[in-house]
Write an enzyme that holds these catalytic residues in place. Structure first.
Site, PDB file in Angstrom:
ATOM      1  CB  SER A  60      -0.998   0.005   1.221  1.00  0.00           C
ATOM      2  OG  SER A  60      -0.292  -0.158   2.420  1.00  0.00           O
ATOM      3  CE  LYS A  65       2.664  -1.153   5.520  1.00  0.00           C
ATOM      4  NZ  LYS A  65       2.227  -1.770   4.264  1.00  0.00           N
ATOM      5  CD  GLU A  84       7.862  -2.990   7.768  1.00  0.00           C
ATOM      6  OE1 GLU A  84       6.734  -3.462   8.363  1.00  0.00           O
ATOM      7  OE2 GLU A  84       8.008  -3.277   6.643  1.00  0.00           O
ATOM      8  CB  CYS A 100      -7.780  -7.601  -3.981  1.00  0.00           C
ATOM      9  SG  CYS A 100      -8.158  -9.257  -4.239  1.00  0.00           S
ATOM     10  CB  CYS A 122     -10.666  -7.767  -1.596  1.00  0.00           C
ATOM     11  SG  CYS A 122     -11.311  -9.337  -2.498  1.00  0.00           S
TER      12      CYS A 122
END
Length: 208
Positions: free
Chosen positions: A13, A15, A100, A157, A194
């Site tokens: 995603s 991060k 993390e 997904c 998903c």
């Protein structure tokens, strides 16, 4: 008032990329930041590594059980014996960025909160919300409880829906049992799914 932020999302995603971008944005404006990550995360050794291919060495690692606030204070003051700027007047830290963060323990997350509230330094923590068994990591659970701000970073997904669960795989085999922490590498990889695709893969079970 400085705040503790938790930016969470499934695997892939963005991060780590978001953290590195945030650090760049601060530094582009002449502000000093510190980057940290838990010692449990051995991927990239002492660096934060984005899937986009961008990486950067952290200023300090937070070992299991260590006092995160004390580590922050030492590095903010330049007391790290390996710091190149040890004998130079350092600017105040404008932000602490932690990658993390799910691998921190609850007490270490409390220290991040104290850094924000008592030391007046914003803390941006990035991490996963849940593991491959849909269970919350201890660090994530505590962040969800006490962070001032929660932000979901989204990814999709393979079917095109929003992904929210992380599956652990070895080859093409999906694993539903094992230790909570297994760092991605040659034998282990992760895929974000998903709810529909996760239930399809698990035989309809949410293994919480």
């Amino acid at each position: 008032m400085a705040k503790l932020y938790f930016r969470h999302g499934a695997m892939n995603s963005g991060k780590s990329a978001g953290l590195l971008q945030a650090a760049f944005n601060y530094e582009e404006r002449g502000q000093r930041v510190l980057l940290a990550k838990p010692g449990v995360d051995t991927k990239g050794e002492n660096a934060i590594v984005s899937r986009l291919g961008v990486s950067r060495e952290v200023d300090f690692v937070i070992p299991p059980g260590a006092d995160a606030r004390a580590l922050f204070a030492a590095h903010a003051a330049g007391d790290d014996p390996d710091a190149l700027l040890k004998h130079v007047d350092l600017a105040p830290v404008a932000c602490l960025l932690v990658d993390e963060a799910q691998f921190l323990d609850a007490a270490q997350v409390d220290e991040l909160f104290r850094i924000a509230v008592l030391d007046g330094v914003p803390v941006l923590a990035y991490g996963l919300r849940t593991d491959f068994r849909t269970r919350a990591f201890p660090g994530s659970a505590r962040l969800l409880e006490i962070a001032h701000s929660l932000e979901e970073l989204k990814t999709i997904c393979r079917c095109g829906r929003k992904a929210m669960f992380n599956t652990r795989r070895t080859g093409e085999t999906i694993l539903f049992d094992g230790d909570q922490v297994a760092i991605e590498g040659a034998d282990i990889w992760y895929e974000s799914l998903c709810g529909n695709c996760y239930l399809d893969a698990s035989g309809g079970k949410l293994l919480s």
